[in-house]
Design an enzyme around this catalytic site. Structure first.
Site, PDB file in Angstrom:
ATOM      1  N   ARG A  98       0.950  -1.206  -0.043  1.00  0.00           N
ATOM      2  CA  ARG A  98      -0.214   0.101  -0.003  1.00  0.00           C
ATOM      3  C   ARG A  98       0.848   1.239   0.123  1.00  0.00           C
ATOM      4  NH1 ARG A  98      -3.762  -0.341   4.965  1.00  0.00           N
ATOM      5  NH2 ARG A  98      -1.543   0.123   5.914  1.00  0.00           N
ATOM      6  N   TYR A  99       1.972   1.091   0.578  1.00  0.00           N
ATOM      7  CA  TYR A  99       2.918   2.174   0.679  1.00  0.00           C
ATOM      8  C   TYR A  99       3.810   1.863  -0.240  1.00  0.00           C
ATOM      9  CZ  TYR A  99       0.309   3.177   4.987  1.00  0.00           C
ATOM     10  OH  TYR A  99      -0.918   3.285   5.824  1.00  0.00           O
ATOM     11  N   ARG A 102       7.101  -0.246   1.769  1.00  0.00           N
ATOM     12  CA  ARG A 102       7.121  -1.316   2.649  1.00  0.00           C
ATOM     13  C   ARG A 102       6.019  -2.206   2.241  1.00  0.00           C
ATOM     14  NH1 ARG A 102       5.902   3.300   4.525  1.00  0.00           N
ATOM     15  NH2 ARG A 102       4.138   3.917   6.074  1.00  0.00           N
ATOM     16  N   CYS A 111      -4.017 -17.621  15.242  1.00  0.00           N
ATOM     17  CA  CYS A 111      -3.528 -16.681  16.410  1.00  0.00           C
ATOM     18  C   CYS A 111      -3.678 -17.707  17.736  1.00  0.00           C
ATOM     19  CB  CYS A 111      -4.276 -15.655  16.482  1.00  0.00           C
ATOM     20  SG  CYS A 111      -4.391 -14.517  15.274  1.00  0.00           S
ATOM     21  N   CYS A 115      -8.786 -11.718  19.196  1.00  0.00           N
ATOM     22  CA  CYS A 115      -8.900 -10.603  19.963  1.00  0.00           C
ATOM     23  C   CYS A 115     -10.299 -10.078  19.228  1.00  0.00           C
ATOM     24  CB  CYS A 115      -8.004  -9.431  19.622  1.00  0.00           C
ATOM     25  SG  CYS A 115      -6.411 -10.298  20.040  1.00  0.00           S
ATOM     26  N   CYS A 118     -10.134  -7.263  16.558  1.00  0.00           N
ATOM     27  CA  CYS A 118      -9.105  -7.637  15.506  1.00  0.00           C
ATOM     28  C   CYS A 118      -9.597  -6.956  14.020  1.00  0.00           C
ATOM     29  CB  CYS A 118      -9.122  -9.276  15.260  1.00  0.00           C
ATOM     30  SG  CYS A 118      -7.933  -9.523  13.840  1.00  0.00           S
ATOM     31  N   ARG A 120      -8.457  -7.558  11.297  1.00  0.00           N
ATOM     32  CA  ARG A 120      -8.801  -8.685  10.121  1.00  0.00           C
ATOM     33  C   ARG A 120      -9.411  -9.739  10.526  1.00  0.00           C
ATOM     34  NH1 ARG A 120      -2.181  -8.192   9.666  1.00  0.00           N
ATOM     35  NH2 ARG A 120      -2.110  -6.461   8.711  1.00  0.00           N
ATOM     36  N   ASP A 280      -9.540   0.687  15.214  1.00  0.00           N
ATOM     37  CA  ASP A 280      -9.722   0.716  13.625  1.00  0.00           C
ATOM     38  C   ASP A 280     -11.417   0.691  13.721  1.00  0.00           C
ATOM     39  OD1 ASP A 280      -7.411   0.994  12.770  1.00  0.00           O
ATOM     40  OD2 ASP A 280      -6.987  -1.044  12.587  1.00  0.00           O
ATOM     41  N   ASP A 317      -5.068   4.726  12.313  1.00  0.00           N
ATOM     42  CA  ASP A 317      -4.816   4.523  10.788  1.00  0.00           C
ATOM     43  C   ASP A 317      -6.355   4.916   9.939  1.00  0.00           C
ATOM     44  OD1 ASP A 317      -3.184   2.998   9.313  1.00  0.00           O
ATOM     45  OD2 ASP A 317      -2.919   1.527  10.879  1.00  0.00           O
ATOM     46  N   LYS A 324      -1.479   6.428   8.572  1.00  0.00           N
ATOM     47  CA  LYS A 324      -1.519   6.903   9.947  1.00  0.00           C
ATOM     48  C   LYS A 324      -1.253   8.368  10.048  1.00  0.00           C
ATOM     49  CE  LYS A 324       0.155   2.615  11.884  1.00  0.00           C
ATOM     50  NZ  LYS A 324       0.220   2.061  10.702  1.00  0.00           N
TER      51      LYS A 324
HETATM   52  S1  SF4 Z   1      -5.358  -8.647  16.807  1.00  0.00           S
HETATM   53 FE1  SF4 Z   1      -6.215 -10.021  15.398  1.00  0.00          FE
HETATM   54  S2  SF4 Z   1      -4.282 -10.839  14.283  1.00  0.00           S
HETATM   55 FE2  SF4 Z   1      -3.728  -9.752  16.208  1.00  0.00          FE
HETATM   56  S3  SF4 Z   1      -3.303 -11.399  17.891  1.00  0.00           S
HETATM   57 FE3  SF4 Z   1      -5.479 -10.750  17.761  1.00  0.00          FE
HETATM   58  S4  SF4 Z   1      -6.856 -11.737  16.556  1.00  0.00           S
HETATM   59 FE4  SF4 Z   1      -4.777 -12.517  16.047  1.00  0.00          FE
END
Ligand code: SF4
Length: 354
Positions: A98-99, A102, A111, A115, A118, A120, A280, A317, A324
């Site tokens: 995207r940039y 990087r 994972c 979380c 998250c 993603r 986010d 972001d 950012k």
């Molecule tokens: S934020 Fe998302 S990618 Fe990062 S550890 Fe938690 S569940 Fe996994």
């Protein structure tokens, strides 16, 4: 296999409501939310991380990060599946470029803990989204061809769920690309399963020195004696430079005293606080969002009162992939009806709604 074996921790993750209820006392609301939100995003927790949370207190800041919440089913107009526009900047499966200088490389969907906030969650925990070995080679060829790329960030999911030999291969291949200046690893394993930082992994890191690692502690209760042991050993033996990014989360760490304690604890184990992220705008996250005005007040209290090396940059972001922007009084551009207007590094304007 024992507690201190990371593969045992992964294999013994709790992933169902029935197993969770054997370990902790759930409220009716938590039980109901689990059933509904589980359909949207899986649940998993290692025995190690489960031991960090208060089993009888629904307000526990560690527990609130991982227990499914009814708010996850709410979709606000400003929220999207892919707030950072990673999928539309994907020239090769798994690679977000995207940039100019990087690229992020998504190499694992697994994972240790999922979380609830998250960014993603659209793809994390879905095996179909992880590139296979042939796709690794395509990605490596892409990095070799694009001479403007100076940094590759290994990400996921958690890249440290790969075996040491796979990581050894990938780091070796990346370090052999002459125009790459640095390799970075984004991982939450130091928080959720620190025993992953084995002596043999440290040897891999040391061999490919320098390696930069960004991890993700949100609350001081996440730093245990085991964290201290494994993280400090990795820094000393693996010669890894470790940074931390936290997300500002309502009811979890939206307090200057909590963040200050977290940041001092991080510095004491050799980890530099790097970013404090405004949450986010991913679908189902509105419960976690702290208003920007409150975030700036918290940040002002951190900056004014505590040692400079404990202070991360407070950032947002931009939704849509604009990059950012710093969230501090000096950088606020203009208050609008819905929120604030910011300019990104290209001078493009973005409205941030909360
Ligand atoms: S934020 Fe998302 S990618 Fe990062 S550890 Fe938690 S569940 Fe996994």
């Amino acid at each position: 296999m024992t507690w201190s074996d990371w593969k045992w921790q992964l294999q013994n993750r709790i992933t169902t409501l029935a197993d969770l209820e054997r370990e902790i006392t759930l409220t009716d609301e938590e039980r109901e939310s689990f059933v509904k939100a589980f359909e949207q995003f899986q649940f998993a927790v290692t025995p190690y991380y489960l031991a960090r949370l208060d089993k009888n207190n629904p307000d526990c800041p560690v527990r609130k990060q991982i227990l499914p919440r009814s708010g996850e089913l709410i979709r606000k107009p400003n929220e999207t599946e892919d707030p950072l526009a990673e999928e539309i900047h994907m020239p090769v499966k798994g690679v977000t470029h995207r940039y100019p200088d990087r690229a992020i490389w998504y190499i694992s969907h697994v994972c240790a803990v999922y979380c609830r906030f998250c960014t993603r969650k659209r793809k994390v925990s879905d095996p179909e989204e992880t590139p296979n070995r042939m796709e690794w080679e395509k990605a490596l060829d892409y990095f070799r061809t694009k001479t403007e790329i100076r940094e590759v960030i290994l990400s996921g999911g958690d890249p440290l769920t790969l075996s040491d030999s796979s990581l050894e291969y990938l780091l070796g291949a990346l370090k052999n690309i002459p125009h790459l200046n640095q390799v970075r690893i984004h991982t939450r394993h130091p928080v959720t399963m620190p025993m992953r930082l084995t002596e043999s992994l440290n040897s891999v890191f040391s061999k490919h020195f320098p390696i930069y690692m960004v991890t993700h502690f949100n609350h001081p209760n996440e730093i245990s004696d085991e964290t201290k042991f494994y993280v400090m050993r990795m820094i000393k033996e693996g010669h890894v430079s470790v940074f931390n990014q936290s997300v500002l989360l309502a009811g979890i760490n939206d307090d200057a005293n909590i963040l200050s304690e977290l940041n001092y604890k991080l510095i004491s184990i050799g980890v530099k606080p790097y970013y404090l992220h405004q949450c986010d705008e991913v679908f189902g996250s509105s419960d976690f969002v702290v208003p920007i005005e409150k975030g700036i007040e918290i940040y002002r209290r951190l900056r004014g009162y505590h040692s400079g090396i404990t202070i991360p940059n407070y950032v947002k972001d931009l939704t849509g992939g604009g990059g950012k922007v710093l969230l501090s009084p000096e950088y606020l551009q203009k208050k609008t009806e819905k929120g604030y207007l910011f300019q990104n590094y290209l001078g493009d304007e973005y409205e941030v709604g909360h």
